[in-house]
Design a protein around this motif. Structure first.
Motif, PDB file in Angstrom:
ATOM      1  N   LYS A  14       6.405 -31.530 139.212  1.00 22.83           N
ATOM      2  CA  LYS A  14       7.503 -30.920 139.969  1.00 22.83           C
ATOM      3  C   LYS A  14       8.210 -31.962 140.823  1.00 22.83           C
ATOM      4  N   THR A  15       7.429 -32.752 141.530  1.00 18.14           N
ATOM      5  CA  THR A  15       8.001 -33.734 142.451  1.00 18.14           C
ATOM      6  C   THR A  15       8.701 -34.862 141.721  1.00 18.14           C
ATOM      7  N   ALA A  16       8.022 -35.455 140.747  1.00 17.30           N
ATOM      8  CA  ALA A  16       8.524 -36.669 140.108  1.00 17.30           C
ATOM      9  C   ALA A  16       9.515 -36.392 138.993  1.00 17.30           C
ATOM     10  N   PHE A  17       9.293 -35.332 138.213  1.00 15.23           N
ATOM     11  CA  PHE A  17      10.114 -35.065 137.034  1.00 15.23           C
ATOM     12  C   PHE A  17      11.090 -33.908 137.232  1.00 15.23           C
ATOM     13  N   GLU A  56       7.260 -21.811 146.984  1.00 18.60           N
ATOM     14  CA  GLU A  56       8.307 -22.215 147.930  1.00 18.60           C
ATOM     15  C   GLU A  56       8.724 -23.659 147.710  1.00 18.60           C
ATOM     16  N   TYR A  57       7.906 -24.417 146.981  1.00 19.56           N
ATOM     17  CA  TYR A  57       8.180 -25.836 146.768  1.00 19.56           C
ATOM     18  C   TYR A  57       8.728 -26.037 145.368  1.00 19.56           C
ATOM     19  N   ASN A  58      10.017 -26.205 145.268  1.00 23.54           N
ATOM     20  CA  ASN A  58      10.659 -26.454 143.981  1.00 23.54           C
ATOM     21  C   ASN A  58      11.753 -27.502 144.154  1.00 23.54           C
ATOM     22  N   PRO A  59      11.390 -28.782 144.116  1.00 25.10           N
ATOM     23  CA  PRO A  59      12.399 -29.839 144.208  1.00 25.10           C
ATOM     24  C   PRO A  59      13.446 -29.680 143.116  1.00 25.10           C
ATOM     25  N   GLY A  60      14.640 -30.173 143.347  1.00 25.86           N
ATOM     26  CA  GLY A  60      15.705 -30.051 142.360  1.00 25.86           C
ATOM     27  C   GLY A  60      15.349 -30.710 141.042  1.00 25.86           C
ATOM     28  N   TYR A  85      -1.186 -23.856 134.857  1.00 27.57           N
ATOM     29  CA  TYR A  85       0.104 -23.780 135.533  1.00 27.57           C
ATOM     30  C   TYR A  85       1.185 -24.102 134.502  1.00 27.57           C
ATOM     31  N   VAL A  86       2.228 -23.285 134.466  1.00 23.98           N
ATOM     32  CA  VAL A  86       3.324 -23.490 133.515  1.00 23.98           C
ATOM     33  C   VAL A  86       4.561 -23.921 134.290  1.00 23.98           C
ATOM     34  N   LEU A  87       5.148 -25.029 133.838  1.00 19.66           N
ATOM     35  CA  LEU A  87       6.352 -25.588 134.457  1.00 19.66           C
ATOM     36  C   LEU A  87       7.493 -25.562 133.458  1.00 19.66           C
ATOM     37  N   LYS A  88       8.716 -25.448 133.972  1.00 16.46           N
ATOM     38  CA  LYS A  88       9.878 -25.381 133.087  1.00 16.46           C
ATOM     39  C   LYS A  88      11.019 -26.217 133.639  1.00 16.46           C
ATOM     40  N   GLN A  89      11.746 -26.850 132.734  1.00 20.61           N
ATOM     41  CA  GLN A  89      13.018 -27.499 133.049  1.00 20.61           C
ATOM     42  C   GLN A  89      13.911 -27.335 131.825  1.00 20.61           C
ATOM     43  N   ASP A  90      14.965 -26.534 131.975  1.00 20.49           N
ATOM     44  CA  ASP A  90      15.840 -26.162 130.876  1.00 20.49           C
ATOM     45  C   ASP A  90      14.997 -25.603 129.725  1.00 20.49           C
ATOM     46  N   GLU A 132      17.298 -40.351 139.827  1.00 12.84           N
ATOM     47  CA  GLU A 132      16.508 -39.339 140.539  1.00 12.84           C
ATOM     48  C   GLU A 132      15.013 -39.599 140.383  1.00 12.84           C
ATOM     49  N   MET A 133      14.593 -39.898 139.171  1.00 13.83           N
ATOM     50  CA  MET A 133      13.169 -40.095 138.933  1.00 13.83           C
ATOM     51  C   MET A 133      12.652 -41.335 139.645  1.00 13.83           C
ATOM     52  N   ARG A 134      13.451 -42.380 139.706  1.00 11.16           N
ATOM     53  CA  ARG A 134      13.048 -43.573 140.455  1.00 11.16           C
ATOM     54  C   ARG A 134      12.872 -43.244 141.940  1.00 11.16           C
ATOM     55  N   LYS A 135      13.788 -42.458 142.497  1.00 15.19           N
ATOM     56  CA  LYS A 135      13.672 -42.069 143.900  1.00 15.19           C
ATOM     57  C   LYS A 135      12.377 -41.312 144.162  1.00 15.19           C
ATOM     58  N   ARG A 136      11.905 -40.599 143.145  1.00 13.25           N
ATOM     59  CA  ARG A 136      10.732 -39.740 143.305  1.00 13.25           C
ATOM     60  C   ARG A 136       9.430 -40.443 142.937  1.00 13.25           C
ATOM     61  N   GLY A 137       9.520 -41.723 142.638  1.00 11.26           N
ATOM     62  CA  GLY A 137       8.310 -42.501 142.426  1.00 11.26           C
ATOM     63  C   GLY A 137       7.906 -42.744 140.991  1.00 11.26           C
ATOM     64  N   VAL A 138       8.711 -42.314 140.018  1.00 10.81           N
ATOM     65  CA  VAL A 138       8.377 -42.576 138.616  1.00 10.81           C
ATOM     66  C   VAL A 138       8.574 -44.059 138.329  1.00 10.81           C
ATOM     67  N   GLU A 139       7.596 -44.681 137.701  1.00  4.41           N
ATOM     68  CA  GLU A 139       7.666 -46.100 137.372  1.00  4.41           C
ATOM     69  C   GLU A 139       8.076 -46.271 135.913  1.00  4.41           C
ATOM     70  N   PHE A 140       9.039 -47.149 135.678  1.00  5.96           N
ATOM     71  CA  PHE A 140       9.531 -47.414 134.332  1.00  5.96           C
ATOM     72  C   PHE A 140       9.169 -48.833 133.908  1.00  5.96           C
ATOM     73  N   LEU A 141       9.127 -49.050 132.590  1.00  3.22           N
ATOM     74  CA  LEU A 141       8.888 -50.384 132.071  1.00  3.22           C
ATOM     75  C   LEU A 141      10.007 -51.325 132.489  1.00  3.22           C
ATOM     76  N   HIS A 142       9.652 -52.560 132.761  1.00  2.00           N
ATOM     77  CA  HIS A 142      10.642 -53.580 133.103  1.00  2.00           C
ATOM     78  C   HIS A 142      11.212 -54.188 131.822  1.00  2.00           C
ATOM     79  N   VAL A 143      12.519 -54.173 131.685  1.00  2.00           N
ATOM     80  CA  VAL A 143      13.178 -54.722 130.504  1.00  2.00           C
ATOM     81  C   VAL A 143      13.347 -56.229 130.683  1.00  2.00           C
ATOM     82  N   PRO A 144      13.013 -57.037 129.674  1.00  2.00           N
ATOM     83  CA  PRO A 144      13.167 -58.497 129.792  1.00  2.00           C
ATOM     84  C   PRO A 144      14.570 -58.882 130.247  1.00  2.00           C
ATOM     85  N   GLY A 145      14.651 -59.852 131.133  1.00  2.00           N
ATOM     86  CA  GLY A 145      15.915 -60.211 131.775  1.00  2.00           C
ATOM     87  C   GLY A 145      17.021 -60.613 130.823  1.00  2.00           C
ATOM     88  N   ASP A 146      16.675 -61.288 129.707  1.00  2.25           N
ATOM     89  CA  ASP A 146      17.713 -61.750 128.784  1.00  2.25           C
ATOM     90  C   ASP A 146      18.198 -60.653 127.844  1.00  2.25           C
TER      91      ASP A 146
END
Length: 385
Positions: A50-53, A178-182, A73-78, A288-302
């Motif tokens: 709920k928080t991160a995704f 009561e807790y349902n982040p956007g 627990y069942v969660l839904k998004q679209d 949004e996901m970055r703000k919520r703490g989701v970590e993504f793979l780092h893409v090589p700089g070149d």
């Protein structure tokens, strides 16, 4: 090599009429009904998703609803529904699954009009039964379910809900929180990837073709998906209307341990490696996901030094995509944008892909090398490369 060209695949339902001109879709599937994960603590996992995704509370089953051996627990998004299930006893099959695999995907449920027919057709063609058709009822109607085994300990459950008007399934009650982040803009499941042992990709691709009536949309070999150190092979299987796509991966021989081998080592067998979820605005979703703490793979700089010349003009600001680590690829029909999370648990197993399709029907072949290098960098930090 490709089994059918991407241009052909776009003509009609990913080109299935070209692959099997005379084939009948004996297993019509309307879409993914839900994905169930067996987890060590469903209450905490639900809070994370709920928080991160940005998932929302939907339904609940447990002691309060008369279930004695587990909590869900069942969660839904679209159109996406996640079910998070935890055992209440150590001798539960759910507990055994978690002990072996850690948190992971047990059920990929498929929405069908006739679960009995789906079970009959697939078992007649060789599928191993998980459970026979059963009817569940409550005051909102009835649901028919049946299940078959697939790779590893993963199962498919056919769900027929045309006579049901409830929140989720019988036995569940509406979960009001009561807790349902956007939400973060996730729309539906684009595809789900299975990792299988060396030498078993063709076996499971054949299973989906012969048992479930799927077709091989595209095949990638170790020349398509490789780096200096590791490689894999993949066959993308799709159902009759193209709504369900299951790439099946196996490791290929390389100088070091591939991500597929790492997954199988830590998951202790074959399983679902990642869920690709679609969005209409990947910049918003990833921001949004970055703000919520989701970590993504780092893409090589070149990577971004040459991607513009490879994919041509796109609507998005390339500098913004670079700042967020979003990759771009193009095929004959358009382009796509994609990014991959790091594993969402301590075992380096399950992760998510975020994808936005701008006409493209492919899977980001042009990004494979950069993606693998990113994963290898994570493997090196873990000491598993």
């Amino acid at each position: 090599m490709q089994t059918t060209t991407l241009k052909e695949a776009a003509n009609y339902n990913y080109g299935l009429e070209k692959i099997f001109p005379l084939a009948q879709d004996f297993l019509p599937i309307n879409g993914t009904d839900y994905v169930e994960l067996y987890v060590g603590n469903a209450k905490q996992a639900a809070h994370f998703y709920k928080t991160a995704f940005g998932f929302q509370s939907l339904a609940y089953a447990g002691l309060e609803t008369g279930v004695r051996d587990r909590v869900s627990y069942v969660l839904k998004q679209d159109k996406i529904r996640l079910v998070l299930t935890t055992p209440l006893r150590s001798d539960s099959p759910v507990a055994e699954h978690i002990k072996k695999h850690g948190d992971g995907i047990k059920v990929i449920a498929l929405w069908v009009d006739d679960a009995r027919a789906a079970y009959k057709e697939t078992t007649a063609r060789g599928a191993k039964s998980y459970f026979e058709p059963m009817v569940e009822t409550d005051g909102h109607g009835e649901v028919v379910k049946a299940g078959i085994h697939t790779y590893g300990d993963t199962v498919h459950i056919f769900v027929e809900r045309r006579n049901y008007k409830g929140t989720f399934l019988p036995g569940f009650k509406e979960w009001i929180s009561e807790y349902n982040p956007g939400w973060t803009g996730l729309k539906y499941i684009d595809h789900m990837v299975g990792n299988v042992e060396l030498g078993r990709m063709n076996e499971w691709a054949s299973f989906y073709e012969k048992v479930m009536g799927f077709a091989n949309l595209v095949t990638f070999d170790d020349k398509d998906i490789s780096t200096q150190y590791t490689a894999l092979m993949s066959k993308v299987m799709t159902n009759g209307n193209g709504r369900i796509k299951f790439p099946i991966n196996e490791p290929a021989h390389g100088l070091k341990k591939s991500q597929i081998e790492e997954y199988i080592d830590f998951y202790e067998g074959a399983g679902c490696q990642h869920i690709a979820v679609a969005t209409d605005d990947i910049v918003f979703t990833v921001s949004e996901m970055r703000k919520r703490g989701v970590e993504f793979l780092h893409v090589p700089g070149d990577y971004y030094d040459t991607v513009g010349g490879r994919v041509g003009e796109i609507a998005e600001d390339m500098a913004l995509l670079k700042s967020l680590g979003i990759m771009v690829d193009r095929d004959e029909e358009g382009y796509l944008l994609q990014i991959f999370t790091k594993p969402v648990e301590d075992r380096p197993t399950l992760f998510f892909e975020i994808i936005q399709r701008k006409g493209a029907k492919s899977f980001g072949k042009g990004n494979f090398k950069a993606l693998f290098e990113s994963i290898e960098a994570e493997q090196a930090r873990r000491g598993t490369l």
